[in-house]
Design an enzyme around this catalytic site. Sequence first.
Site, PDB file in Angstrom:
ATOM      1  N   LYS A 104       0.825  -1.227   0.000  1.00  0.00           N
ATOM      2  CA  LYS A 104       0.000   0.000   0.000  1.00  0.00           C
ATOM      3  C   LYS A 104       0.850   1.265   0.000  1.00  0.00           C
ATOM      4  O   LYS A 104       0.425   2.300  -0.518  1.00  0.00           O
ATOM      5  CB  LYS A 104      -0.940   0.014   1.203  1.00  0.00           C
ATOM      6  CG  LYS A 104      -0.224   0.045   2.542  1.00  0.00           C
ATOM      7  CD  LYS A 104      -0.814  -0.856   3.569  1.00  0.00           C
ATOM      8  CE  LYS A 104       0.250  -1.248   4.570  1.00  0.00           C
ATOM      9  NZ  LYS A 104      -0.160  -2.219   5.543  1.00  0.00           N
ATOM     10  N   GLU A 128      -5.146  -5.394  -5.316  1.00  0.00           N
ATOM     11  CA  GLU A 128      -6.290  -5.773  -4.468  1.00  0.00           C
ATOM     12  C   GLU A 128      -5.876  -5.955  -3.015  1.00  0.00           C
ATOM     13  O   GLU A 128      -6.613  -5.611  -2.077  1.00  0.00           O
ATOM     14  CB  GLU A 128      -6.911  -7.073  -5.005  1.00  0.00           C
ATOM     15  CG  GLU A 128      -8.127  -7.562  -4.261  1.00  0.00           C
ATOM     16  CD  GLU A 128      -9.285  -6.593  -4.330  1.00  0.00           C
ATOM     17  OE1 GLU A 128      -9.853  -6.419  -5.402  1.00  0.00           O
ATOM     18  OE2 GLU A 128      -9.618  -5.981  -3.285  1.00  0.00           O
ATOM     19  N   VAL A 131      -5.397  -2.988   0.298  1.00  0.00           N
ATOM     20  CA  VAL A 131      -6.412  -2.473   1.234  1.00  0.00           C
ATOM     21  C   VAL A 131      -7.279  -3.631   1.717  1.00  0.00           C
ATOM     22  O   VAL A 131      -7.799  -4.398   0.908  1.00  0.00           O
ATOM     23  CB  VAL A 131      -7.332  -1.430   0.559  1.00  0.00           C
ATOM     24  CG1 VAL A 131      -8.369  -0.907   1.553  1.00  0.00           C
ATOM     25  CG2 VAL A 131      -6.526  -0.278  -0.015  1.00  0.00           C
ATOM     26  N   GLY A 133      -6.576  -6.439   3.247  1.00  0.00           N
ATOM     27  CA  GLY A 133      -6.047  -7.814   3.213  1.00  0.00           C
ATOM     28  C   GLY A 133      -6.835  -8.690   2.254  1.00  0.00           C
ATOM     29  O   GLY A 133      -6.834  -8.466   1.042  1.00  0.00           O
ATOM     30  N   GLY A 186       1.803 -10.959  17.546  1.00  0.00           N
ATOM     31  CA  GLY A 186       2.325 -10.804  16.189  1.00  0.00           C
ATOM     32  C   GLY A 186       1.446  -9.953  15.290  1.00  0.00           C
ATOM     33  O   GLY A 186       1.671  -9.867  14.089  1.00  0.00           O
ATOM     34  N   ASP A 200      -1.280   4.165   8.443  1.00  0.00           N
ATOM     35  CA  ASP A 200      -1.608   3.006   7.608  1.00  0.00           C
ATOM     36  C   ASP A 200      -3.052   3.117   7.082  1.00  0.00           C
ATOM     37  O   ASP A 200      -3.315   2.925   5.893  1.00  0.00           O
ATOM     38  CB  ASP A 200      -1.423   1.726   8.440  1.00  0.00           C
ATOM     39  CG  ASP A 200      -1.784   0.466   7.683  1.00  0.00           C
ATOM     40  OD1 ASP A 200      -0.974   0.022   6.855  1.00  0.00           O
ATOM     41  OD2 ASP A 200      -2.893  -0.068   7.900  1.00  0.00           O
ATOM     42  N   LYS A 204      -4.599   3.661   3.107  1.00  0.00           N
ATOM     43  CA  LYS A 204      -5.631   2.794   2.538  1.00  0.00           C
ATOM     44  C   LYS A 204      -6.872   3.603   2.119  1.00  0.00           C
ATOM     45  O   LYS A 204      -7.446   3.355   1.060  1.00  0.00           O
ATOM     46  CB  LYS A 204      -6.009   1.714   3.549  1.00  0.00           C
ATOM     47  CG  LYS A 204      -4.853   0.713   3.778  1.00  0.00           C
ATOM     48  CD  LYS A 204      -5.110  -0.183   4.958  1.00  0.00           C
ATOM     49  CE  LYS A 204      -4.020  -1.208   5.162  1.00  0.00           C
ATOM     50  NZ  LYS A 204      -4.113  -1.888   6.467  1.00  0.00           N
ATOM     51  N   GLY A 301      -2.660 -10.720   7.554  1.00  0.00           N
ATOM     52  CA  GLY A 301      -2.312 -12.131   7.721  1.00  0.00           C
ATOM     53  C   GLY A 301      -1.887 -12.736   6.395  1.00  0.00           C
ATOM     54  O   GLY A 301      -2.290 -12.277   5.323  1.00  0.00           O
TER      55      GLY A 301
END
Length: 404
Positions: A104, A128, A131, A133, A186, A200, A204, A301
Amino acid sequence: MIKIAILGLGVVGGGVADILESEKSLIAKHFGVECEKFIEVKYVLDLRDSVGHGLDDRLTKSIDDILNDDEVSIVVETMGGLHPAYEFSLAALKKGKNVVTSNKAVVSAYGVELLGMAAEMGVSYLFEASVGGGIPIIRPLTACLCGERINSVSGILNGTTNYILSQMEKCGVSFKEALADAQAKGYAEKDPTADVSGADTCRKICILANIAYDIYITHEDICYNGIEDIEMADIECAELLGKRIKLLGVAKRNGDNIDAFVSPMLVGLDSPLSMVNDVFNAILVEGENVGELMFYGKGAGSLPTATAVVSDIIEAVDAPRRSMIWKNGSKDMISSEDGIISALYVRVNGTGISDKLISHFGDCKIVEHCGCTAILLPAKDQAAHLELLKSFDGEVLSVIKADK
Ligand code: HSE
Protein backbone atom coordinates in the site's frame (compact mmCIF):
# COMPACT_ATOMS: atom_id res chain seq x y z
CA MET A 1 1.74 -21.93 -18.82
CA ILE A 2 2.14 -18.58 -17.07
CA LYS A 3 5.53 -17.86 -15.50
CA ILE A 4 5.72 -15.43 -12.62
CA ALA A 5 8.37 -13.99 -10.32
CA ILE A 6 7.80 -13.18 -6.65
CA LEU A 7 9.82 -10.31 -5.19
CA GLY A 8 10.15 -10.99 -1.44
CA LEU A 9 9.04 -14.35 -0.08
CA GLY A 10 8.02 -13.12 3.36
CA VAL A 11 4.66 -13.45 5.09
CA VAL A 12 2.55 -12.47 2.06
CA GLY A 13 4.86 -13.72 -0.73
CA GLY A 14 5.20 -17.08 1.04
CA GLY A 15 1.40 -17.27 1.31
CA VAL A 16 1.12 -16.61 -2.44
CA ALA A 17 3.53 -19.47 -3.20
CA ASP A 18 1.57 -21.77 -0.88
CA ILE A 19 -1.82 -20.93 -2.40
CA LEU A 20 -0.54 -21.33 -5.97
CA GLU A 21 0.54 -24.83 -4.96
CA SER A 22 -2.41 -25.85 -2.78
CA GLU A 23 -5.06 -24.49 -5.18
CA LYS A 24 -3.36 -25.40 -8.45
CA SER A 25 -6.25 -27.64 -9.60
CA LEU A 26 -8.82 -24.90 -8.95
CA ILE A 27 -6.66 -22.42 -10.85
CA ALA A 28 -6.17 -24.79 -13.78
CA LYS A 29 -9.93 -25.40 -13.82
CA HIS A 30 -10.57 -21.64 -13.92
CA PHE A 31 -8.46 -21.37 -17.07
CA GLY A 32 -9.97 -24.53 -18.52
CA VAL A 33 -6.60 -26.25 -18.84
CA GLU A 34 -5.50 -29.69 -17.82
CA CYS A 35 -2.12 -28.62 -16.64
CA GLU A 36 -0.29 -29.86 -13.57
CA LYS A 37 0.48 -26.28 -12.70
CA PHE A 38 -0.76 -23.47 -14.93
CA ILE A 39 0.87 -20.65 -12.95
CA GLU A 40 4.47 -21.41 -12.16
CA VAL A 41 6.87 -19.46 -9.96
CA LYS A 42 9.99 -19.18 -12.09
CA TYR A 43 11.94 -16.82 -9.84
CA VAL A 44 11.96 -15.70 -6.23
CA LEU A 45 13.91 -12.54 -5.52
CA ASP A 46 15.06 -12.62 -1.92
CA LEU A 47 18.18 -11.66 0.00
CA ARG A 48 18.18 -14.91 1.97
CA ASP A 49 19.96 -18.07 0.79
CA SER A 50 17.03 -20.24 1.71
CA VAL A 51 13.36 -19.26 1.68
CA GLY A 52 11.54 -22.60 2.04
CA HIS A 53 8.19 -23.26 0.31
CA GLY A 54 10.10 -25.65 -1.98
CA LEU A 55 11.39 -22.69 -3.97
CA ASP A 56 15.08 -22.47 -3.06
CA ASP A 57 16.03 -23.63 -6.57
CA ARG A 58 14.27 -20.54 -8.03
CA LEU A 59 16.13 -18.03 -5.87
CA THR A 60 17.91 -15.08 -7.37
CA LYS A 61 19.35 -11.94 -5.86
CA SER A 62 19.33 -10.05 -9.15
CA ILE A 63 16.23 -8.24 -10.43
CA ASP A 64 17.83 -8.26 -13.88
CA ASP A 65 17.40 -12.04 -14.12
CA ILE A 66 13.66 -11.40 -13.89
CA LEU A 67 13.49 -8.26 -16.00
CA ASN A 68 15.48 -9.83 -18.83
CA ASP A 69 13.50 -13.06 -18.94
CA ASP A 70 10.73 -12.63 -21.53
CA GLU A 71 9.00 -15.75 -20.24
CA VAL A 72 8.07 -13.96 -17.03
CA SER A 73 4.82 -12.12 -17.67
CA ILE A 74 3.79 -11.30 -14.10
CA VAL A 75 5.89 -9.85 -11.30
CA VAL A 76 4.46 -10.16 -7.80
CA GLU A 77 5.85 -7.44 -5.54
CA THR A 78 5.46 -8.49 -1.91
CA MET A 79 8.65 -6.89 -0.59
CA GLY A 80 7.06 -4.13 1.44
CA GLY A 81 8.63 -0.70 1.96
CA LEU A 82 8.99 2.00 -0.67
CA HIS A 83 12.44 1.22 -2.02
CA PRO A 84 13.47 -0.70 -4.02
CA ALA A 85 9.89 -1.99 -4.39
CA TYR A 86 8.87 1.11 -6.39
CA GLU A 87 11.92 1.00 -8.69
CA PHE A 88 11.53 -2.75 -9.32
CA SER A 89 7.81 -2.36 -10.07
CA LEU A 90 8.43 0.50 -12.49
CA ALA A 91 11.23 -1.42 -14.22
CA ALA A 92 9.01 -4.50 -14.60
CA LEU A 93 6.15 -2.44 -16.09
CA LYS A 94 8.59 -0.75 -18.49
CA LYS A 95 9.61 -4.22 -19.64
CA GLY A 96 5.96 -4.95 -20.45
CA LYS A 97 5.33 -7.21 -17.46
CA ASN A 98 2.15 -7.10 -15.37
CA VAL A 99 2.79 -6.15 -11.76
CA VAL A 100 0.68 -7.33 -8.83
CA THR A 101 1.32 -5.96 -5.34
CA SER A 102 0.20 -5.94 -1.73
CA ASN A 103 2.32 -2.84 -1.04
CA LYS A 104 0.00 0.00 0.00
CA ALA A 105 2.91 2.38 0.60
CA VAL A 106 4.05 2.10 -3.01
CA VAL A 107 0.50 2.20 -4.42
CA SER A 108 -0.34 5.26 -2.34
CA ALA A 109 2.89 7.16 -3.08
CA TYR A 110 3.54 6.18 -6.71
CA GLY A 111 0.15 4.99 -7.95
CA VAL A 112 -0.22 7.71 -10.59
CA GLU A 113 3.11 6.94 -12.19
CA LEU A 114 2.84 3.15 -11.99
CA LEU A 115 -0.72 3.04 -13.34
CA GLY A 116 0.31 5.48 -16.07
CA MET A 117 3.24 3.27 -17.05
CA ALA A 118 1.03 0.17 -17.01
CA ALA A 119 -1.45 1.90 -19.35
CA GLU A 120 1.36 3.07 -21.64
CA MET A 121 2.80 -0.43 -21.87
CA GLY A 122 -0.58 -2.16 -22.21
CA VAL A 123 -0.18 -4.23 -19.04
CA SER A 124 -1.79 -4.31 -15.61
CA TYR A 125 -0.78 -2.84 -12.27
CA LEU A 126 -3.06 -4.50 -9.71
CA PHE A 127 -3.23 -4.04 -5.95
CA GLU A 128 -6.29 -5.77 -4.47
CA ALA A 129 -4.25 -6.84 -1.42
CA SER A 130 -3.15 -3.30 -0.56
CA VAL A 131 -6.41 -2.47 1.23
CA GLY A 132 -8.33 -4.76 3.58
CA GLY A 133 -6.05 -7.81 3.21
CA GLY A 134 -8.25 -10.64 1.96
CA ILE A 135 -11.40 -8.52 1.55
CA PRO A 136 -12.30 -7.97 -2.09
CA ILE A 137 -12.78 -4.20 -2.31
CA ILE A 138 -10.61 -2.78 -5.12
CA ARG A 139 -12.20 -4.93 -7.83
CA PRO A 140 -15.78 -4.41 -6.55
CA LEU A 141 -15.14 -0.66 -6.72
CA THR A 142 -13.41 -0.66 -10.09
CA ALA A 143 -15.50 -3.30 -11.84
CA CYS A 144 -18.82 -4.02 -10.13
CA LEU A 145 -19.48 -0.41 -9.11
CA CYS A 146 -17.94 1.37 -12.09
CA GLY A 147 -21.38 2.61 -13.14
CA GLU A 148 -22.36 3.75 -9.68
CA ARG A 149 -21.96 7.19 -8.13
CA ILE A 150 -20.24 6.54 -4.82
CA ASN A 151 -21.42 8.84 -2.03
CA SER A 152 -19.16 7.56 0.69
CA VAL A 153 -16.54 4.99 1.43
CA SER A 154 -15.46 4.50 5.00
CA GLY A 155 -14.31 1.81 7.30
CA ILE A 156 -12.06 0.02 9.70
CA LEU A 157 -8.94 -0.51 7.64
CA ASN A 158 -6.35 -1.46 10.21
CA GLY A 159 -6.47 -4.74 12.08
CA THR A 160 -3.89 -3.87 14.71
CA THR A 161 -5.70 -0.79 16.01
CA ASN A 162 -9.07 -2.52 15.86
CA TYR A 163 -7.62 -5.33 17.96
CA ILE A 164 -6.24 -2.84 20.49
CA LEU A 165 -9.56 -0.98 20.81
CA SER A 166 -11.46 -4.27 21.08
CA GLN A 167 -9.13 -5.47 23.85
CA MET A 168 -9.50 -2.21 25.75
CA GLU A 169 -13.27 -2.58 25.55
CA LYS A 170 -13.48 -6.31 26.31
CA CYS A 171 -10.73 -6.66 28.92
CA GLY A 172 -10.61 -3.19 30.45
CA VAL A 173 -6.87 -2.84 29.74
CA SER A 174 -5.01 0.36 28.88
CA PHE A 175 -3.85 1.30 25.38
CA LYS A 176 -0.27 0.36 26.34
CA GLU A 177 -1.26 -3.06 27.69
CA ALA A 178 -3.43 -3.80 24.65
CA LEU A 179 -0.60 -2.75 22.33
CA ALA A 180 1.87 -5.05 24.16
CA ASP A 181 -0.64 -7.89 23.77
CA ALA A 182 -1.04 -7.13 20.04
CA GLN A 183 2.74 -7.22 19.66
CA ALA A 184 3.02 -10.50 21.59
CA LYS A 185 0.42 -12.04 19.25
CA GLY A 186 2.32 -10.80 16.19
CA TYR A 187 -0.42 -8.42 15.02
CA ALA A 188 1.47 -5.22 15.71
CA GLU A 189 4.97 -4.50 14.46
CA LYS A 190 7.82 -3.86 16.90
CA ASP A 191 7.52 -0.26 15.78
CA PRO A 192 3.75 0.14 15.71
CA THR A 193 3.81 3.83 14.75
CA ALA A 194 2.28 3.47 11.27
CA ASP A 195 -0.64 1.51 12.67
CA VAL A 196 -1.44 3.41 15.88
CA SER A 197 -0.84 6.87 14.38
CA GLY A 198 -3.47 6.27 11.70
CA ALA A 199 -0.90 6.53 8.86
CA ASP A 200 -1.61 3.01 7.61
CA THR A 201 -5.36 3.64 7.57
CA CYS A 202 -4.68 6.93 5.82
CA ARG A 203 -2.81 5.29 2.94
CA LYS A 204 -5.63 2.79 2.54
CA ILE A 205 -8.48 5.34 2.55
CA CYS A 206 -6.57 7.44 0.01
CA ILE A 207 -6.34 4.42 -2.31
CA LEU A 208 -10.09 3.78 -1.94
CA ALA A 209 -10.96 7.47 -2.41
CA ASN A 210 -8.86 7.65 -5.58
CA ILE A 211 -10.83 4.78 -7.06
CA ALA A 212 -14.25 5.83 -5.77
CA TYR A 213 -13.99 9.47 -6.84
CA ASP A 214 -11.52 9.35 -9.73
CA ILE A 215 -9.08 11.66 -7.95
CA TYR A 216 -5.53 11.31 -6.72
CA ILE A 217 -4.70 12.04 -3.11
CA THR A 218 -1.99 10.68 -0.86
CA HIS A 219 -1.49 10.62 2.89
CA GLU A 220 0.05 14.08 2.59
CA ASP A 221 -3.27 15.55 1.49
CA ILE A 222 -5.53 14.52 4.35
CA CYS A 223 -5.40 14.75 8.13
CA TYR A 224 -5.04 11.65 10.17
CA ASN A 225 -5.20 10.96 13.87
CA GLY A 226 -4.53 7.69 15.63
CA ILE A 227 -5.60 5.99 18.81
CA GLU A 228 -2.63 6.67 21.10
CA ASP A 229 -4.59 9.12 23.26
CA ILE A 230 -7.70 7.00 23.73
CA GLU A 231 -8.15 6.22 27.42
CA MET A 232 -10.20 3.55 29.16
CA ALA A 233 -12.45 6.33 30.47
CA ASP A 234 -13.32 7.22 26.85
CA ILE A 235 -14.08 3.61 25.97
CA GLU A 236 -16.32 3.32 29.06
CA CYS A 237 -18.08 6.66 28.56
CA ALA A 238 -18.67 5.77 24.91
CA GLU A 239 -20.28 2.51 26.00
CA LEU A 240 -22.53 4.36 28.46
CA LEU A 241 -23.54 6.67 25.60
CA GLY A 242 -24.45 3.64 23.45
CA LYS A 243 -21.37 3.94 21.23
CA ARG A 244 -18.08 2.20 20.46
CA ILE A 245 -14.79 3.83 19.53
CA LYS A 246 -13.36 2.71 16.19
CA LEU A 247 -10.49 4.07 14.10
CA LEU A 248 -12.11 5.02 10.80
CA GLY A 249 -10.90 6.14 7.41
CA VAL A 250 -13.60 8.25 5.80
CA ALA A 251 -14.01 9.74 2.31
CA LYS A 252 -17.45 11.09 1.50
CA ARG A 253 -19.04 13.47 -0.94
CA ASN A 254 -20.06 16.83 0.39
CA GLY A 255 -21.57 18.77 -2.50
CA ASP A 256 -18.83 19.11 -5.09
CA ASN A 257 -16.15 18.33 -2.53
CA ILE A 258 -14.80 15.19 -0.93
CA ASP A 259 -14.38 15.20 2.84
CA ALA A 260 -11.60 12.82 3.78
CA PHE A 261 -9.93 12.09 7.09
CA VAL A 262 -8.74 9.37 9.45
CA SER A 263 -9.82 9.62 13.04
CA PRO A 264 -11.04 7.64 16.01
CA MET A 265 -14.82 7.99 16.03
CA LEU A 266 -17.68 7.07 18.32
CA VAL A 267 -20.01 4.91 16.26
CA GLY A 268 -23.52 3.95 17.35
CA LEU A 269 -24.39 0.34 18.07
CA ASP A 270 -26.80 0.55 15.11
CA SER A 271 -23.81 0.96 12.75
CA PRO A 272 -22.50 -2.33 11.34
CA LEU A 273 -18.99 -0.99 11.93
CA SER A 274 -19.59 -1.14 15.70
CA MET A 275 -19.80 -4.96 15.43
CA VAL A 276 -16.39 -5.33 13.76
CA ASN A 277 -13.98 -6.56 16.38
CA ASP A 278 -10.44 -7.82 16.87
CA VAL A 279 -8.22 -7.88 13.78
CA PHE A 280 -11.14 -7.80 11.36
CA ASN A 281 -11.61 -4.97 8.86
CA ALA A 282 -14.81 -3.70 7.29
CA ILE A 283 -15.51 -1.22 4.55
CA LEU A 284 -18.86 0.49 4.09
CA VAL A 285 -19.61 1.80 0.61
CA GLU A 286 -22.68 3.90 -0.01
CA GLY A 287 -23.75 4.22 -3.62
CA GLU A 288 -26.40 6.48 -5.10
CA ASN A 289 -28.48 3.60 -6.48
CA VAL A 290 -27.26 0.52 -4.71
CA GLY A 291 -27.46 1.96 -1.19
CA GLU A 292 -25.19 0.65 1.54
CA LEU A 293 -22.77 -2.23 0.97
CA MET A 294 -20.46 -3.71 3.56
CA PHE A 295 -17.27 -5.67 2.89
CA TYR A 296 -15.99 -7.57 5.91
CA GLY A 297 -13.14 -9.97 6.58
CA LYS A 298 -9.56 -10.50 7.65
CA GLY A 299 -7.61 -7.35 6.89
CA ALA A 300 -4.17 -8.85 7.39
CA GLY A 301 -2.31 -12.13 7.72
CA SER A 302 -0.45 -14.35 5.31
CA LEU A 303 -3.15 -16.43 3.61
CA PRO A 304 -5.99 -13.86 3.57
CA THR A 305 -3.70 -11.23 2.00
CA ALA A 306 -2.14 -13.79 -0.34
CA THR A 307 -5.63 -14.76 -1.53
CA ALA A 308 -6.09 -11.21 -2.79
CA VAL A 309 -2.68 -11.29 -4.52
CA VAL A 310 -3.54 -14.59 -6.22
CA SER A 311 -6.85 -13.12 -7.41
CA ASP A 312 -4.87 -10.31 -9.06
CA ILE A 313 -2.48 -12.78 -10.69
CA ILE A 314 -5.50 -14.54 -12.18
CA GLU A 315 -7.00 -11.17 -13.20
CA ALA A 316 -3.74 -10.21 -14.94
CA VAL A 317 -3.96 -13.40 -17.01
CA ASP A 318 -7.71 -13.10 -17.61
CA ALA A 319 -7.88 -9.44 -18.52
CA PRO A 320 -4.44 -7.96 -19.05
CA ARG A 321 -4.31 -4.16 -19.36
CA ARG A 322 -7.52 -3.42 -17.46
CA SER A 323 -5.53 -0.91 -15.47
CA MET A 324 -7.22 2.18 -14.16
CA ILE A 325 -5.72 5.65 -14.43
CA TRP A 326 -5.35 8.07 -11.55
CA LYS A 327 -5.19 11.72 -12.44
CA ASN A 328 -2.60 13.82 -10.72
CA GLY A 329 -4.96 16.77 -10.81
CA SER A 330 -6.31 19.46 -8.55
CA LYS A 331 -6.72 18.67 -4.90
CA ASP A 332 -8.92 21.73 -4.25
CA MET A 333 -12.00 19.58 -3.92
CA ILE A 334 -10.54 17.74 -0.94
CA SER A 335 -11.28 19.02 2.50
CA SER A 336 -9.81 17.38 5.52
CA GLU A 337 -10.09 17.71 9.28
CA ASP A 338 -10.32 21.47 9.75
CA GLY A 339 -13.23 22.00 7.40
CA ILE A 340 -15.15 18.90 8.35
CA ILE A 341 -18.03 19.14 10.75
CA SER A 342 -19.13 16.07 12.65
CA ALA A 343 -20.83 15.42 15.94
CA LEU A 344 -18.35 15.48 18.82
CA TYR A 345 -17.82 13.56 22.00
CA VAL A 346 -16.24 15.70 24.69
CA ARG A 347 -15.09 14.48 28.10
CA VAL A 348 -14.40 17.00 30.82
CA ASN A 349 -12.98 16.60 34.27
CA GLY A 350 -15.48 16.79 37.11
CA THR A 351 -19.08 15.82 37.72
CA GLY A 352 -22.22 17.61 38.89
CA ILE A 353 -22.37 19.86 35.83
CA SER A 354 -24.93 17.83 33.85
CA ASP A 355 -27.84 20.15 34.68
CA LYS A 356 -25.81 23.16 33.62
CA LEU A 357 -24.82 21.40 30.38
CA ILE A 358 -28.41 20.43 29.63
CA SER A 359 -29.59 23.99 30.17
CA HIS A 360 -26.97 25.20 27.67
CA PHE A 361 -27.00 22.43 25.11
CA GLY A 362 -30.58 21.23 25.34
CA ASP A 363 -31.33 17.64 24.53
CA CYS A 364 -27.77 16.26 24.47
CA LYS A 365 -26.68 12.85 25.66
CA ILE A 366 -24.61 13.22 28.84
CA VAL A 367 -23.04 10.68 31.20
CA GLU A 368 -21.04 11.02 34.38
CA HIS A 369 -18.41 8.37 34.97
CA CYS A 370 -15.20 8.01 36.98
CA GLY A 371 -15.11 11.65 38.04
CA CYS A 372 -15.71 12.87 34.47
CA THR A 373 -18.62 14.15 32.45
CA ALA A 374 -18.97 13.14 28.82
CA ILE A 375 -21.32 14.82 26.37
CA LEU A 376 -22.25 14.21 22.74
CA LEU A 377 -22.48 17.52 20.91
CA PRO A 378 -24.43 17.59 17.65
CA ALA A 379 -22.68 18.74 14.49
CA LYS A 380 -24.82 21.90 14.40
CA ASP A 381 -23.28 25.00 16.05
CA GLN A 382 -20.45 22.79 17.15
CA ALA A 383 -17.66 25.36 17.27
CA ALA A 384 -19.75 27.63 19.50
CA HIS A 385 -20.73 24.68 21.66
CA LEU A 386 -17.13 23.62 22.06
CA GLU A 387 -16.05 27.12 23.04
CA LEU A 388 -18.86 27.27 25.57
CA LEU A 389 -17.85 23.92 26.99
CA LYS A 390 -14.26 25.03 27.34
CA SER A 391 -15.44 28.03 29.34
CA PHE A 392 -16.84 25.73 32.04
CA ASP A 393 -14.76 24.91 35.08
CA GLY A 394 -13.92 21.35 34.07
CA GLU A 395 -10.74 20.76 32.06
CA VAL A 396 -11.42 19.25 28.61
CA LEU A 397 -9.78 15.81 28.63
CA SER A 398 -10.86 14.33 25.28
CA VAL A 399 -12.50 15.48 22.08
CA ILE A 400 -13.35 12.69 19.62
CA LYS A 401 -15.48 12.74 16.49
CA ALA A 402 -18.83 10.95 16.68
CA ASP A 403 -21.10 9.65 13.92
CA LYS A 404 -24.18 11.50 15.26
N1 HSE B 1 -0.51 -3.47 9.86
C1 HSE B 1 -1.65 -3.69 9.03
C2 HSE B 1 -2.88 -3.92 9.92
C3 HSE B 1 -1.39 -4.87 8.16
O1 HSE B 1 -2.73 -4.12 11.13
O2 HSE B 1 -3.99 -3.88 9.42
C4 HSE B 1 -2.26 -4.96 6.95
O3 HSE B 1 -2.15 -3.86 6.11
